[in-house]
Every structure is written in structure tokens, then in C-alpha cells.
Design a protein around this motif. Sequence first.
Motif, PDB file in Angstrom:
ATOM      1  N   HIS A 153     -58.067  -8.923 -18.084  1.00  0.00           N
ATOM      2  CA  HIS A 153     -59.147  -9.604 -17.364  1.00  0.00           C
ATOM      3  C   HIS A 153     -59.156 -11.093 -17.692  1.00  0.00           C
ATOM      4  CE1 HIS A 153     -62.128  -8.662 -20.882  1.00  0.00           C
ATOM      5  NE2 HIS A 153     -61.999  -9.966 -20.854  1.00  0.00           N
ATOM      6  N   HIS A 204     -63.996  -4.877 -16.357  1.00  0.00           N
ATOM      7  CA  HIS A 204     -63.917  -6.064 -15.494  1.00  0.00           C
ATOM      8  C   HIS A 204     -62.500  -6.592 -15.488  1.00  0.00           C
ATOM      9  CE1 HIS A 204     -65.137  -7.718 -19.442  1.00  0.00           C
ATOM     10  NE2 HIS A 204     -64.570  -8.861 -19.109  1.00  0.00           N
ATOM     11  N   HIS A 219     -61.040 -17.598 -20.830  1.00  0.00           N
ATOM     12  CA  HIS A 219     -60.115 -16.742 -21.580  1.00  0.00           C
ATOM     13  C   HIS A 219     -59.505 -15.676 -20.703  1.00  0.00           C
ATOM     14  CE1 HIS A 219     -63.644 -13.962 -22.186  1.00  0.00           C
ATOM     15  NE2 HIS A 219     -62.711 -13.036 -22.131  1.00  0.00           N
ATOM     16  N   MET A 221     -57.803 -11.696 -21.205  1.00  0.00           N
ATOM     17  CA  MET A 221     -57.828 -10.576 -22.151  1.00  0.00           C
ATOM     18  C   MET A 221     -56.675  -9.622 -21.879  1.00  0.00           C
ATOM     19  SD  MET A 221     -58.628  -7.148 -22.977  1.00  0.00           S
ATOM     20  CE  MET A 221     -58.808  -6.639 -21.295  1.00  0.00           C
ATOM     21  N   TYR A 260     -60.803 -13.379 -30.624  1.00  0.00           N
ATOM     22  CA  TYR A 260     -60.400 -14.419 -29.681  1.00  0.00           C
ATOM     23  C   TYR A 260     -59.622 -15.489 -30.429  1.00  0.00           C
ATOM     24  CZ  TYR A 260     -63.904 -12.671 -26.305  1.00  0.00           C
ATOM     25  OH  TYR A 260     -64.635 -11.907 -25.437  1.00  0.00           O
ATOM     26  N   GLU A 270     -58.255 -13.202 -25.551  1.00  0.00           N
ATOM     27  CA  GLU A 270     -58.986 -12.110 -26.195  1.00  0.00           C
ATOM     28  C   GLU A 270     -58.011 -10.947 -26.360  1.00  0.00           C
ATOM     29  OE1 GLU A 270     -62.214 -10.458 -23.893  1.00  0.00           O
ATOM     30  OE2 GLU A 270     -62.953  -9.241 -25.580  1.00  0.00           O
TER      31      GLU A 270
HETATM   32 FE   LIG Z   1     -63.293 -10.963 -22.309  1.00  0.00          FE
END
Ligand SMILES: [Fe+2]
Length: 301
Positions: A153, A204, A219, A221, A260, A270
Amino acid sequence: MNTFELSPSSLGYFVFNATNLNSWKEFAVDIIGMHLADEQEGSRLLLRLDDRAQRFIFEQSDEDDLAAVGWEFDTEQELENIVAHIKSEGVSIELASNELCINRCVEKLYTCMDPNGVQHELYFAPAFAALKEPFNSPVMLGDFIAGKLGAGHYVSVTQDAAATEHFFLNILCLRLSDYIRAELGPGGPLLDTTFLHTKTGRHHSAAFAAMPFPKKLHHVMIQVENMNDVGLAYDRCKQANLPIVMELGHHPNDQMFSFYVQTPGGFVLEFGWGGIVIDDNDWSVKSYSQLSDWGHQQPVS
Ligand SMILES: [Fe+2]
């Protein structure tokens, strides 16, 4: 057809502009554990997370930021359905050249821009890596969680939350997951983040927030299947003296256990485990008042 049915299957790939491909290779392969698929010296760096030919695409540039995200559709008909919808909304969307399709390793591709200057690439039929070259992380115990859930994500930085919400929900037809409205650090500005998912339900694939940050991307992920790989990646980052942006912690909405770290691009990565998958038949949208239910502190310098 309603927008719910038009939703992409997953977020299939990320494209980044990068000023220093060598530092990205060291970070993403040696520290994070991605699989080097290919590199073209001074031009492109291609990385794998699973059996796909490429998931993270880096292109030599004079800036470091997110350039594009790829949204995957299972069939050509599903792709054409959303393209017709986007055109009917009055948003410009172009059929990509054969050259760009080859570059992205997909059969057919359309491109459009979001209000934040990120290109969205809608496609079907991605290429898989050769069977004789199975995914192989140089440093991880287990695998990344990608496959039908997609590459991961990202959180988009916006100056116009209303226009971004309209684009993600009504143009791109992502599905609303939830909201977090919380202070960004003690006494910090109130961060209002909206989270969105695709058909295959990774909690997400995209989120957005108006925040003070100098890039389009806050960021990105990536998620692993073995919780120990989070700790091992954290140790590798510390040993390499990389800046930890948020220590180990846990998010209340997607249930992600993560840390992170700052990337060579100046935005954040992340590294997570345990993120939930949404079943749209059993989901209600909630609003949370904290970013994390434990941890994720900013390190004391
Ligand atoms: Fe995130």
C-alpha cells in the motif's frame, strides 16, 4: 454498473523516480530483502516481491518520488468497463503505447493523472517471472505477501483532500475502508487519513492525507508472512544506521505490526506483518482516533 463493481483487483506495482539507483539497490535488496529482477545501469532497477516479473520499478530521474501506481484488472472486459466509466466522468484517460506496456510487463494499459500529480496505470495481464527463477529473497526467512493482494500500500500526500477523495472513490472506484483522525505526534497537527481497498481486500492499497510533507508519497508498505522478518529487517536497518522514522508498533485499523524506515528517496518504507484482508460482505466503515494502539514512537535522537 455501479462503482463498487468497477473496483480494481489489486495495486500491482509501484513506479518511482530515483536519483541514485545504486543506493536503492543496496537498500531494497540487501537490507529490505527484495529480489533483484533486472537492472539497466543508470536507467532502471526492477525488483520482485513474488512470482511476478516486477513489482517495484525505479527509473533514473532528477527527483526522488512516486511516479506511478499500477492497478490490476482480471480481464480485458473489466479494464474496458472502468475506462468507459472514467471517460463518462469527463476525466482524461489515454491508451498507453506498446513501449510502455513492454516497460511495465503488461498486455494492455491506460494512463490517467490524479489531483496530486501521480500517474495511475490501469492494466490487465501482467507478466510472471520464469518458473526456473522462483522468488528468492537474499536475506528473508519467508516470503512477502503479494500475489492477488497486490504489491502493498501507499499513502499519498495531498493538498486537496476533497478532490483526491473524489478521484479515488468515484473515478478509480476504490472502496472505502476506514478513517483515522489523530495528532501527528504529541501536540502535532491533526492528521485526517482516508484508507481505501480493492476487490481482493488488502485492508488498504491506497490512503491519502493532507499533511506537511515535501513529497507526493509519504510511505509505501510491503508485508511479510513471517513476523520474525519484521524484527530481522529492523535489526538490519539499525545495523546499517538507517534513520528509523517510527519504531515497532501496531495500527488499530489494519492490525499491521510494523516499523518505518527512511528510504534513499527521502520518503518512508513501512515494513509490516499481520495486516487484515477485508471481506466486503462483513465490513462496516469506522473512524479511529489514534494512528497506533501501541508503539510507532518517533526515535529519541
Ligand atoms: Fe502504512
